[in-house]
Design an enzyme around this catalytic site. Sequence first.
Site, mmCIF file in Angstrom:
data_model
loop_
_atom_site.group_PDB
_atom_site.id
_atom_site.type_symbol
_atom_site.label_atom_id
_atom_site.label_comp_id
_atom_site.label_asym_id
_atom_site.label_seq_id
_atom_site.Cartn_x
_atom_site.Cartn_y
_atom_site.Cartn_z
ATOM 1 N N HIS A 197 0.830 -1.201 0.000
ATOM 2 C CA HIS A 197 0.000 0.000 0.000
ATOM 3 C C HIS A 197 0.870 1.260 0.000
ATOM 4 C CE1 HIS A 197 -3.160 -2.779 1.232
ATOM 5 N NE2 HIS A 197 -4.050 -1.811 1.104
ATOM 6 N N ASN A 232 8.002 -4.440 3.777
ATOM 7 C CA ASN A 232 6.576 -4.141 3.813
ATOM 8 C C ASN A 232 5.911 -4.664 5.078
ATOM 9 O OD1 ASN A 232 3.938 -3.370 2.743
ATOM 10 N ND2 ASN A 232 3.605 -5.542 2.358
#
Length: 409
Positions: free
Chosen positions: A129, A161
Site C-alpha cells: 500500500h 513491507n
Amino acid sequence: MRLPFISPGLRLTGIGLAVGAVAGAGIATILYEDKRRRQPVRQGSGSGSGPVFKYGAPVADVLRQYDQFGVLWDTRLRNPRWVLERVTKETSSGAGNRANVLFEEDSGIDVRFRNRLTDFQMSGYDRGHMAPAADHKGSQRALEQTFTLTNISPQVGKGFNRDYWARFEHFVKGLTNTCEEVFVVTGPLFLPKLTSRGYTMAYPMIGEVPNLVAVPTHFFKVVLAESKERNLLGAKPVVVGAFVMPNNSINPDTPLTAFSVPLESLESASGLRFFPEFLTPPRRAALDAAALGWQRDGRKAGRNVQESNFFLDSQPVSVLPAARLLEEPAKKKRGRPRKERAPAPEDETPVVDTLKGGWGTIHVCDHTVCNLPREEFWKASKEAAVEHAPVMLQRSNSTGSNNGGGRKQ
C-alpha cells in the site's frame, strides 16, 4: 468533438482540467466515474493547440481521485507516480475493518496500462500500500478503496513491507496525536547504482510481456502536518519531513533518522515538486539543513548495526544528489572547533527555521521524537500501542532509542 471509446463499466460525465496536487496543472482531461465505487477518473492528454495537434496528443498518466486520497498513475511503469492522502484522528480511527477485503484491479484504467492481480502471483513481492488501509479506518468505503491496485506497488515483504515500512507507516499515522491534519505523499523511486561504468539503472519487472510492472528500487514519503501546539512566537508551526528507504530488507534497529533526506534532492531525483503552495525556497532551505543534520546523526548511529543487508551497504540513499555531501571527507578549518548542537531545553519549542523567510516551518524530527514503534507492534494491546505513539519533544525528557539516532530528547 469525437469522444473516445468508453468501456461498459464507465459513464462519461464531463470534460475539464485536472490540476495535480503535486505534479502540476493544465492537462486536458476526460472525466469518468466508476459506477461501482463512484470514483472520478481523470485521464491526461496534451493541451496544445495548432495544426500539429489536429489528431490529438498522446495520452499518458492518469489522475485517480478517491474519497480520502488521490493517485497519479504511471501508465508506463504501471506504478503510482505519487499517492497523496489526508490523515486525521477522525479518518484514521473508527469501525473500518480490513477483514474479508480483497484487492481489486482498477477498471477505470485501460487494461493495457494497469497492474493486475496476476502480476503479483508467484512474483516474490508483496502488494504494498502507498496509502495504508489503517489511515482510513474512519470509513469502511475509504478503507476498501486503499485495496484498489492503483494504490499498490511491488514491495519486498519480509524485512520491509511487513516490518520496517509497516512501523514507519504507524509512526506517520501517530502524528495525528500532535497535529490537526497530516498530508502525506508516498511513491516509488527508481534510483541508479554507481558502477565501474558510471551510474546504471536496473530494476526487476513482474507480470507478462509487454504489460510488465516495474519493481521500484526505493520508496519515499513526504509529510506535511499542521501542529496542534503553538511555539514560543504563539504560532502553530507546520511540520515537514522527507524520507527515502530502499525496497529491501532493513535491519529493524536502523534509526529512522538515517533515512531523512533533503527535499531538494528528493525533488531532483523524483521529478516532483512537493506541496508547492507552501514550500517556498527559504522554507525548503531551512528544512533541508535540518534534514541533513538528522541524516548525519542517524547514519552515524546506524553504522554500529552489524548486518550484511544494511542499507548503507546494499542500496545507498546516497545516490540522491545532496546526500553525497555527507560522505565527502570533512575539511579542516582554522580556529576553534565547531560545537555540537545541544538538545533543546525541556521548556522550549525547538526552532530550526533560522534562515530568513523560514519561520513557521519545522522539521518533523525537531517536533516529534522520530522513533519507530517496536517490532510487530500490531500484536500488542491497544494500551501498549499508545506507548509507541509519537510525542512532542518539549514534553519529553527521556533518551530516544536507536530508532531516533540515539539522540537525547
